[in-house]
Design a protein around this motif. Structure first.
Motif, short mmCIF file in Angstrom:
data_model
loop_
_atom_site.label_atom_id
_atom_site.label_comp_id
_atom_site.label_asym_id
_atom_site.label_seq_id
_atom_site.Cartn_x
_atom_site.Cartn_y
_atom_site.Cartn_z
N GLU A 14 0.82 -1.21 0.00
CA GLU A 14 0.00 0.00 0.00
C GLU A 14 0.85 1.26 0.00
O GLU A 14 0.52 2.25 -0.65
N ILE A 15 1.95 1.23 0.76
CA ILE A 15 2.86 2.38 0.85
C ILE A 15 4.28 1.91 0.58
O ILE A 15 4.70 0.86 1.06
N ILE A 16 5.02 2.71 -0.19
CA ILE A 16 6.44 2.43 -0.45
C ILE A 16 7.24 3.65 0.00
O ILE A 16 7.03 4.76 -0.51
N VAL A 17 8.14 3.44 0.95
CA VAL A 17 8.99 4.52 1.46
C VAL A 17 10.34 4.39 0.77
O VAL A 17 11.06 3.41 0.97
N ILE A 18 10.67 5.38 -0.06
CA ILE A 18 11.84 5.31 -0.93
C ILE A 18 12.98 6.13 -0.31
O ILE A 18 12.77 7.25 0.16
N GLU A 19 14.17 5.57 -0.34
CA GLU A 19 15.34 6.27 0.19
C GLU A 19 16.28 6.67 -0.94
O GLU A 19 16.60 5.87 -1.81
N GLY A 20 16.71 7.93 -0.92
CA GLY A 20 17.72 8.38 -1.86
C GLY A 20 19.11 8.07 -1.35
O GLY A 20 19.30 7.34 -0.38
N ALA A 21 20.12 8.66 -2.00
CA ALA A 21 21.51 8.43 -1.58
C ALA A 21 22.31 9.70 -1.78
O ALA A 21 22.09 10.44 -2.75
N GLY A 22 23.24 9.95 -0.87
CA GLY A 22 24.06 11.15 -1.01
C GLY A 22 23.18 12.38 -1.05
O GLY A 22 22.35 12.61 -0.17
N SER A 23 23.32 13.16 -2.11
CA SER A 23 22.55 14.39 -2.28
C SER A 23 21.99 14.48 -3.68
O SER A 23 22.67 14.11 -4.65
N PRO A 24 20.77 15.01 -3.85
CA PRO A 24 20.23 15.20 -5.19
C PRO A 24 20.86 16.39 -5.91
O PRO A 24 20.57 16.63 -7.08
N ALA A 25 21.71 17.14 -5.20
CA ALA A 25 22.33 18.33 -5.78
C ALA A 25 23.74 18.07 -6.29
O ALA A 25 24.52 19.00 -6.49
N GLU A 26 24.08 16.81 -6.50
CA GLU A 26 25.40 16.48 -7.06
C GLU A 26 25.34 16.68 -8.57
O GLU A 26 25.12 15.74 -9.34
N VAL A 27 25.50 17.93 -9.00
CA VAL A 27 25.22 18.32 -10.39
C VAL A 27 26.13 17.61 -11.39
O VAL A 27 25.77 17.46 -12.56
N ASN A 28 27.29 17.16 -10.95
CA ASN A 28 28.19 16.46 -11.85
C ASN A 28 27.72 15.05 -12.18
O ASN A 28 28.21 14.42 -13.13
N LEU A 29 26.76 14.54 -11.41
CA LEU A 29 26.30 13.16 -11.60
C LEU A 29 24.85 13.07 -12.06
O LEU A 29 24.38 11.99 -12.43
N ASN A 30 24.12 14.16 -12.01
CA ASN A 30 22.67 14.10 -12.16
C ASN A 30 22.18 13.69 -13.54
O ASN A 30 21.03 13.29 -13.69
#
Length: 513
Positions: free
Chosen positions: A130-146
């Motif tokens: 019913e619910i999925i709790v998603i985890e990111g990694a590091g930072s979403p602002a790593e512009v060199n990798l995005n």
């Protein structure tokens, strides 16, 4: 809630507390009666968890599944990256080794395949929960990798998930890191951020309120809560940066001094968590020979680069010190890679873990280990005969080595399994492939009481179950987080995003028809 309603937790940097927040939310939603699953599309970690079908995923996702009261599967962490050294990592896909790759090759050659693997895994979870709790990694602002990232905003867009951004106030500069992260996001991604959470706060929250008001006025993004620092939790950490917070020095107020060798490529250090929970034990990580001293027990933990870490032991002088302590009858305990290091030699002719072909061991156990291409990942259980007592033990194995003994005249197997034996006991030397061995309460109690008796101390009987402590920690963390987050506002936003995504899907379907 709609079936498969997502919520994503991202952070301003590694170790901001994303894993803990996800763990808490999994327990909160589960207690509210929602079938909940964790999800981390790609995890870089050396702490592993073995699923019931013998597959390897990031330990954090296994723990989060336990907090949610569901059985862990590889769909919860379809891609696991395990650094091995030489700027190279082992890529584990759905719990099995796929290939060793350098970072550049992974980004260029694996991206499309990775995206397909991730999407299929998420869709399966969505159908079952019913619910999925998603985890990111590091930072979403790593512009060199995005442009080719597989774990932050790319996944938020793929899953149509609202995002909560977590900042760690303990490290300082929390408002700067939150504001900077938001400003570096693309406009489309910034709109997904439904609010921020300030984590690990110590002190009077009223002193923080002027900053919270400023932040909301400056960014237009609400603060969904301030989570206080929660101490004494018995929940496994995911990131090895947590090891920097542990002491290297002996604590004279504790009865037992346990030294753990901190290898450069230490893995599954959560094996030691039950020892940290014991009030009479001081557990410390050491990297230099002069830090070792005269502990009551030395533990050599797991390693993702056994030959490289064995070479580290020799070059640092720790190998000689461990050998001397063994001769002085100090308890030496090797787990997995640490067990292999206690032998005469470790050979890696296929370069499974590194370019090193062979490194001499510490010579404390008459055995030789050869690394092979196939990794063994399995839940294990057996019977252990220790100090004249029998213990039923459970654990898990993750290794690519085959260990062969020259002779076993002065020792016996560590444990007897249904189809084989494991490890060895030789006087004050113990080696085993069992990860999680210290999680076995009865054996842990006898081991520690044996150390106490050697020092003339009375044994401690009926120590508290670590599993019970862990369950209590899940609930305590969930209580703290639920009391300090705007849960109703979060649920409202989750439903809004899910309704919008369903509307967009219907419109897209109509256009296609």
């Amino acid at each position: 809630m709609f079936r498969g309603t997502p919520l994503m937790i991202q952070g301003t940097h590694s170790d901001a507390g994303k894993s803990a927040v996800v763990t808490a939310l999994c327990r909160i939603f589960a207690r509210d009666g929602h079938k909940t699953a964790p999800f981390k599309s790609q995890n870089m970690a050396l702490n592993s968890y073995i699923t019931k079908d013998g597959k390897e995923i990031g330990r954090a996702q296994g723990v989060q599944a336990e907090a949610a009261g569901v059985v862990a599967s590889t769909d919860m962490n379809p891609i696991l990256i395990k650094p091995t050294g030489d700027y190279q990592s082992q890529i584990v896909v759905h719990g099995k080794p796929f290939q060793n790759m350098k970072a550049g090759t992974y980004r260029q050659e694996f991206y499309e395949k990775g995206l397909q693997v991730i999407e299929k895994s998420y869709l399966r979870l969505q159908r079952e929960h019913e619910i999925i709790v998603i985890e990111g990694a590091g930072s979403p602002a790593e512009v060199n990798l995005n442009d080719r990232e597989l774990v932050n905003m790319r996944i938020a867009r793929l899953t149509h998930a609202p995002v909560i951004l977590v900042g760690d106030i303990e490290k300082g500069g929390v408002f700067a890191s939150l504001v900077g992260t938001l400003q570096l996001l693309e406009e489309e991604d910034r709109k997904r951020v439904i609010g921020v959470v300030i984590n690990k706060f110590r002190g009077d929250v009223s002193l923080l309120e002027p900053g919270l008001e400023w932040f909301e006025a400056y960014t237009g993004v609400p603060v969904l809560g301030v989570i206080p620092y929660v101490s004494g939790l018995h929940i496994e950490a995911e990131d090895s940066v947590v090891l920097d917070s542990y002491s290297k020095d002996k604590d004279e107020t504790k009865d037992l001094d346990i030294a753990v060798i901190r290898f450069p490529y230490i893995s599954n250090f959560t094996d030691l968590d039950p020892l940290f929970s014991e009030e009479d034990c001081h557990v410390r990580y050491v990297q230099k020979s002069e830090e070792l001293g005269r502990p009551d027990m030395v533990i050599l933990p797991g390693s993702k680069n056994t030959l490289g870490d064995l070479q580290f032991l020799h070059e640092s002088g720790l190998g000689n010190r461990i050998h001397t302590l063994a001769e002085q009858r100090t308890q030496i305990f090797g787990v997995c890679g640490g067990y292999q290091m206690l032998g005469d030699e470790v050979v890696d002719e296929y370069e499974v873990e590194s370019s090193l072909k062979s490194v001499s061991g510490l010579g404390l156990i008459p055995m030789r280990t050869r690394l092979e291409k196939e990794k063994k990942t399995v839940l294990s259980e057996g019977i252990l005969d220790y100090e004249g007592k029998h213990f039923s033990i459970k654990g898990y194995e993750i290794h690519m080595g085959v260990t062969i003994f020259h002779e076993r005249e002065n020792g016996k197997p560590f444990a007897v399994l249904a189809d084989r034996t494991d490890g060895v006991q030789m006087d004050n030397i113990i080696g085993t492939y069992f990860h999680g061995i210290f999680h076995n309460d009865s054996f842990r109690e006898e081991l520690l009481n044996t150390l106490r008796r050697k020092k003339g101390l009375s044994p401690i009987i009926n120590r508290l179950s670590f599993e019970r402590k862990r369950e209590e920690s899940f609930d305590r963390l969930a209580d703290v987080v639920s009391m300090n987050l705007s849960m109703e506002k979060i649920k409202e936003k989750m439903l809004e995003f899910q309704a919008l995504s369903k509307k967009e899907a219907r419109e897209a379907h109509g256009k296609n028809v």
